[in-house]
Write a protein that holds these residues in place. Structure first.
Motif, mmCIF file in Angstrom:
data_model
loop_
_atom_site.group_PDB
_atom_site.id
_atom_site.type_symbol
_atom_site.label_atom_id
_atom_site.label_comp_id
_atom_site.label_asym_id
_atom_site.label_seq_id
_atom_site.Cartn_x
_atom_site.Cartn_y
_atom_site.Cartn_z
ATOM 1 N N ILE A 52 -92.637 27.935 23.846
ATOM 2 C CA ILE A 52 -92.193 28.892 22.840
ATOM 3 C C ILE A 52 -91.618 30.111 23.537
ATOM 4 O O ILE A 52 -92.281 30.756 24.367
ATOM 5 C CB ILE A 52 -93.351 29.311 21.922
ATOM 6 C CG1 ILE A 52 -93.883 28.113 21.125
ATOM 7 C CG2 ILE A 52 -92.897 30.412 20.941
ATOM 8 C CD1 ILE A 52 -95.100 28.419 20.279
ATOM 9 N N VAL A 53 -90.354 30.415 23.220
ATOM 10 C CA VAL A 53 -89.676 31.533 23.863
ATOM 11 C C VAL A 53 -89.372 32.658 22.865
ATOM 12 O O VAL A 53 -88.897 33.734 23.250
ATOM 13 C CB VAL A 53 -88.364 31.080 24.533
ATOM 14 C CG1 VAL A 53 -88.652 30.121 25.685
ATOM 15 C CG2 VAL A 53 -87.442 30.436 23.506
ATOM 16 N N GLY A 54 -89.579 32.413 21.609
ATOM 17 C CA GLY A 54 -89.308 33.435 20.607
ATOM 18 C C GLY A 54 -89.548 32.873 19.197
ATOM 19 O O GLY A 54 -90.124 31.774 19.034
ATOM 20 N N ILE A 97 -81.835 37.940 8.786
ATOM 21 C CA ILE A 97 -82.377 36.956 9.714
ATOM 22 C C ILE A 97 -82.316 37.556 11.122
ATOM 23 O O ILE A 97 -81.306 38.158 11.504
ATOM 24 C CB ILE A 97 -81.605 35.614 9.642
ATOM 25 C CG1 ILE A 97 -82.243 34.610 10.599
ATOM 26 C CG2 ILE A 97 -80.116 35.780 9.859
ATOM 27 C CD1 ILE A 97 -81.686 33.206 10.429
ATOM 28 N N TYR A 98 -83.418 37.424 11.847
ATOM 29 C CA TYR A 98 -83.408 37.997 13.196
ATOM 30 C C TYR A 98 -84.272 37.148 14.109
ATOM 31 O O TYR A 98 -85.110 36.369 13.671
ATOM 32 C CB TYR A 98 -83.875 39.460 13.182
ATOM 33 C CG TYR A 98 -85.247 39.713 12.611
ATOM 34 C CD1 TYR A 98 -86.387 39.706 13.435
ATOM 35 C CD2 TYR A 98 -85.412 39.990 11.249
ATOM 36 C CE1 TYR A 98 -87.637 39.955 12.902
ATOM 37 C CE2 TYR A 98 -86.654 40.250 10.710
ATOM 38 C CZ TYR A 98 -87.772 40.221 11.551
ATOM 39 O OH TYR A 98 -89.012 40.469 11.021
ATOM 40 N N PHE A 99 -83.980 37.339 15.438
ATOM 41 C CA PHE A 99 -84.683 36.590 16.500
ATOM 42 C C PHE A 99 -85.430 37.599 17.349
ATOM 43 O O PHE A 99 -84.881 38.616 17.754
ATOM 44 C CB PHE A 99 -83.664 35.831 17.362
ATOM 45 C CG PHE A 99 -84.290 35.021 18.456
ATOM 46 C CD1 PHE A 99 -84.644 33.697 18.268
ATOM 47 C CD2 PHE A 99 -84.543 35.604 19.725
ATOM 48 C CE1 PHE A 99 -85.220 32.961 19.303
ATOM 49 C CE2 PHE A 99 -85.126 34.858 20.744
ATOM 50 C CZ PHE A 99 -85.461 33.537 20.518
ATOM 51 N N TYR A 100 -86.733 37.339 17.601
ATOM 52 C CA TYR A 100 -87.492 38.216 18.495
ATOM 53 C C TYR A 100 -88.230 37.347 19.496
ATOM 54 O O TYR A 100 -88.552 36.187 19.248
ATOM 55 C CB TYR A 100 -88.456 39.111 17.706
ATOM 56 C CG TYR A 100 -89.552 38.393 16.932
ATOM 57 C CD1 TYR A 100 -90.807 38.156 17.527
ATOM 58 C CD2 TYR A 100 -89.355 37.988 15.614
ATOM 59 C CE1 TYR A 100 -91.803 37.522 16.801
ATOM 60 C CE2 TYR A 100 -90.342 37.362 14.886
ATOM 61 C CZ TYR A 100 -91.576 37.126 15.484
ATOM 62 O OH TYR A 100 -92.562 36.490 14.792
ATOM 63 N N ASP A 101 -88.440 37.947 20.684
ATOM 64 C CA ASP A 101 -89.071 37.181 21.768
ATOM 65 C C ASP A 101 -90.574 37.283 21.658
ATOM 66 O O ASP A 101 -91.117 37.877 20.719
ATOM 67 C CB ASP A 101 -88.565 37.666 23.134
ATOM 68 C CG ASP A 101 -88.908 39.134 23.394
ATOM 69 O OD1 ASP A 101 -89.802 39.673 22.695
ATOM 70 O OD2 ASP A 101 -88.276 39.746 24.270
ATOM 71 N N THR A 102 -91.252 36.713 22.642
ATOM 72 C CA THR A 102 -92.719 36.639 22.595
ATOM 73 C C THR A 102 -93.380 38.006 22.760
ATOM 74 O O THR A 102 -94.576 38.146 22.474
ATOM 75 C CB THR A 102 -93.242 35.691 23.682
ATOM 76 O OG1 THR A 102 -92.730 36.126 24.960
ATOM 77 C CG2 THR A 102 -92.792 34.262 23.414
ATOM 78 N N GLN A 103 -92.587 39.011 23.144
ATOM 79 C CA GLN A 103 -93.119 40.365 23.261
ATOM 80 C C GLN A 103 -92.912 41.168 21.977
ATOM 81 O O GLN A 103 -93.296 42.313 21.897
ATOM 82 C CB GLN A 103 -92.429 41.081 24.434
ATOM 83 C CG GLN A 103 -92.603 40.368 25.771
ATOM 84 C CD GLN A 103 -94.057 40.147 26.146
ATOM 85 O OE1 GLN A 103 -94.868 41.082 26.048
ATOM 86 N NE2 GLN A 103 -94.408 38.943 26.590
#
Length: 465
Positions: free
Chosen positions: A158-160, A91-97
Motif C-alpha cells: 500500500i503506497v497511498g 477526488i484526491y490521492f494521499y500517501d501513507t503519511q
C-alpha cells in the motif's frame, strides 16, 4: 335515528381499511428498504469508480508524480458515466503519511487524522465505503454527503489511498424516483387487489348470507301474513340451513295449531248451523241449494279447485248469522215491516263476525259480509259496488237470489223456473248483479232445463214405447 350499516358494508369496509393499512405499512417498510439498497448500490458504484481510477494510476509510470496524478483525477471526473447514481464533488490521492499529493479541487496539504478512517484503510488494507451520511449546508440547502476510500497498492504494498467525496443528492433523487414509481405500483396493486377482494367478498356474502337471509325474510313475512304453506328452501351454508329448518319447524307447528283451532271452530259453526236448522227449516235447505248453484256457476267461470271448495263452504254458512235473528222474524208468515227488515239485514254482519276468527279463510267472511251487496252499490250496507265486491260474494248473491225466487217460503210458493228466468232476463241490467255473471247464470239454468227436457222426452218415449 342513524341508519345502521349493512353487514356487507361493514365486512367490506373493514376489509378495505385492513387492505389500506397493510398497503401503507408495506410502502413505509419498502421505502426504507429501497433507500438502503440504493445507497448500497451507490457506494458499490463509487468503489468501482475509484478502483477504475486506481487501475488508471497503476497503468502510468511515475505512480506518485503529482502532475500525473492530478491529470488522472481531473480526467476521471470528466469521464464519469451518466448512468451512475451519484456524483463526485472531489477526488484526491494521499500517501501513507497523510500528505495529499493530488486533488481535483486544487487543494493540498494533509488529511485531518490518520487515526480515523483515513488511516484505517492502511491498517486494515480494506476499503471504507462511507457507512455514515453527513448533511452539509451548501447552496442554500442541506446536501447529503459521504466518503469512499480505497487503498492503492504497488507491487502488493500500500503506497497511498484514493478518497472520493460523494454527493448523494443525485442518489436521493434516484431513490425518490424509484420510491414514487414503487409507491404507484404498490397502490395500483392494492387497488386492483382491493377491487377483486371487494367483488369476491360481495359475491361470497351475497350468495351465502344475504340472499339466503332475504329468502328467510320473505318466508317469515309470508308466514306472518297467513301463508303457512310457505317454506324455506335448502340453503347453501350450514348456519343459514339450520335457521331455515327452525323457521320451517316453527311454520309446521303454527300450521298444525291453527288447523286444530280451525277444525274446532268449524265444528262449532257446524253445531250452530244445526241449531239454525232447528230454528229455521227453510235456511237448512236454502244454504245447500245456494252452495250447489254457486259451485255450478263457479265451474262455468273456470274457478280453481281450491276456490270452488272455499265457495262451497262459504255458501253453506252464508246465512249462519240468522241464529241471532228472533224466531218471530225468521218464521213470520207475511212480509216484514221496516223494523223487522232492518233486523234481518243485520244477519250478513253477524255471519261475518262469527267467521272472523278463520283468518286463513277470509273468503268465508267476504261471502257472508257482502253477498247482499248490489252491483250498483245500493245493497244492504251500500258501501261496495262493482268489482270491489269480492267475486265469490257476487256468485253467492246470484245463487241466493235464484233460490229465494224458486224456493217455497212460509208465506208463498216458489216461482217456476221459467218465471224466474224471465225476471232475471228483465232485471239483469238494472244494477242488482254483476252483468257478466248473471248472464252466465241464466245460460247455466237454460242449459240445465234443456238437459232436463231432453231426459224427460226420452223417458216419455221409453214409457210410450
Amino acid at each position: 335515528m342513524a341508519r345502521k350499516l349493512t353487514l356487507t358494508t361493514r365486512v367490506i369496509g373493514f376489509s378495505v381499511i385492513g387492505l389500506i393499512a397493510m398497503g401503507w405499512g408495506a410502502i413505509l417498510y419498502s421505502e426504507k428498504l429501497v433507500e438502503e439498497i440504493i445507497q448500497d448500490q451507490a457506494r458499490t458504484q463509487a468503489k468501482m469508480y475509484l478502483l477504475g481510477v486506481e487501475q488508471e494510476i497503476k497503468a502510468r509510470e511515475g505512480l506518485l508524480d503529482q502532475n500525473r496524478l492530478k491529470t488522472i483525477l481531473s480526467k476521471s471526473l470528466l469521464m464519469m458515466e451518466e448512468e451512475l447514481i451519484f456524483s463526485v464533488d472531489r477526488i484526491y490521492f494521499y500517501d501513507t503519511q497523510g500528505k495529499i499529493l493530488a486533488d481535483s479541487s486544487g487543494a493540498y496539504g494533509y488529511v485531518n487524522n490518520l487515526q480515523g478512517v483515513h488511516g484505517e484503510v492502511f491498517r486494515s488494507g480494506t476499503s471504507y465505503l462511507g457507512n455514515d451520511v453527513e448533511y452539509i449546508f451548501e447552496n442554500g440547502q442541506m446536501q447529503p454527503k459521504t466518503d469512499i476510500i480505497i487503498p492503492v497498492r504497488r507491487k502488493g504494498e500500500i503506497v497511498g489511498a484514493l478518497e472520493a467525496e460523494i454527493d448523494l443528492l443525485k442518489t436521493v433523487a434516484h431513490i425518490q424516483l424509484l420510491d414514487d414509481e414503487y409507491e404507484y405500483n404498490i397502490m395500483l396493486m392494492f387497488l386492483l387487489g382491493g377491487a377483486v377482494l371487494f367483488v369476491f367478498t360481495w359475491w361470497i356474502i351475497h350468495a351465502n348470507l344475504i340472499y339466503p337471509i332475504s329468502s328467510l325474510l320473505q318466508v317469515t313475512k309470508a308466514i306472518s301474513k297467513g301463508d303457512l304453506d310457505k317454506r324455506v328452501e335448502e340453503a347453501s351454508s350450514y348456519e343459514v340451513a339450520r335457521l331455515g329448518m327452525a323457521i320451517n319447524t316453527m311454520a309446521d307447528n303454527i300450521q298444525e295449531l291453527l288447523e286444530e283451532q280451525e277444525l274446532a271452530y268449524m265444528q262449532a259453526m257446524q253445531s250452530l248451523a244445526k241449531a239454525l236448522e232447528t230454528k229455521d227449516k227453510y235456511t237448512a235447505g236454502h244454504s245447500g241449494r245456494v252452495a250447489s248453484y254457486s259451485v255450478k256457476l263457479g265451474h262455468r267461470l273456470g274457478l280453481s279447485k281450491q276456490q270452488l271448495t272455499l265457495l262451497k263452504q262459504g255458501a253453506l254458512m252464508h246465512d249462519l248469522g240468522k241464529i241471532g235473528i228472533p224466531d218471530l222474524i225468521l218464521n213470520k208468515p207475511g212480509a216484514l215491516n221496516d223494523h223487522e227488515y232492518e233486523q234481518m239485514k243485520a244477519h250478513p254482519t253477524m255471519t261475518a263476525t262469527i267467521m272472523k276468527p278463520l283468518k286463513r279463510f277470509k273468503e268465508f267472511t267476504e261471502i257472508a259480509a257482502w253477498h247482499h251487496e248490489r252491483w250498483d252499490g245500493k245493497g244492504y250496507r251500500s258501501v261496495m259496488a262493482g268489482e270491489d265486491i269480492p267475486l265469490l260474494a257476487r256468485i253467492v248473491s246470484i245463487a241466493d237470489t235464484w233460490d229465494a225466487m224458486t224456493g217455497d217460503r212460509v208465506y208463498r210458493k216458489g216461482m217456476t223456473v221459467q218465471e224466474s228466468i224471465s225476471i232475471l232476463e228483465e232485471e239483469k241490467d238494472f244494477g242488482q248483479w254483476d252483468p257478466s255473471l248473471i248472464r252466465e247464470f241464466i245460460n247455466l239454468i237454460k242449459d240445465e232445463e234443456n238437459v232436463r227436457r231432453i231426459h224427460a222426452e226420452k223417458n216419455h218415449n221409453i214409457q210410450a214405447g
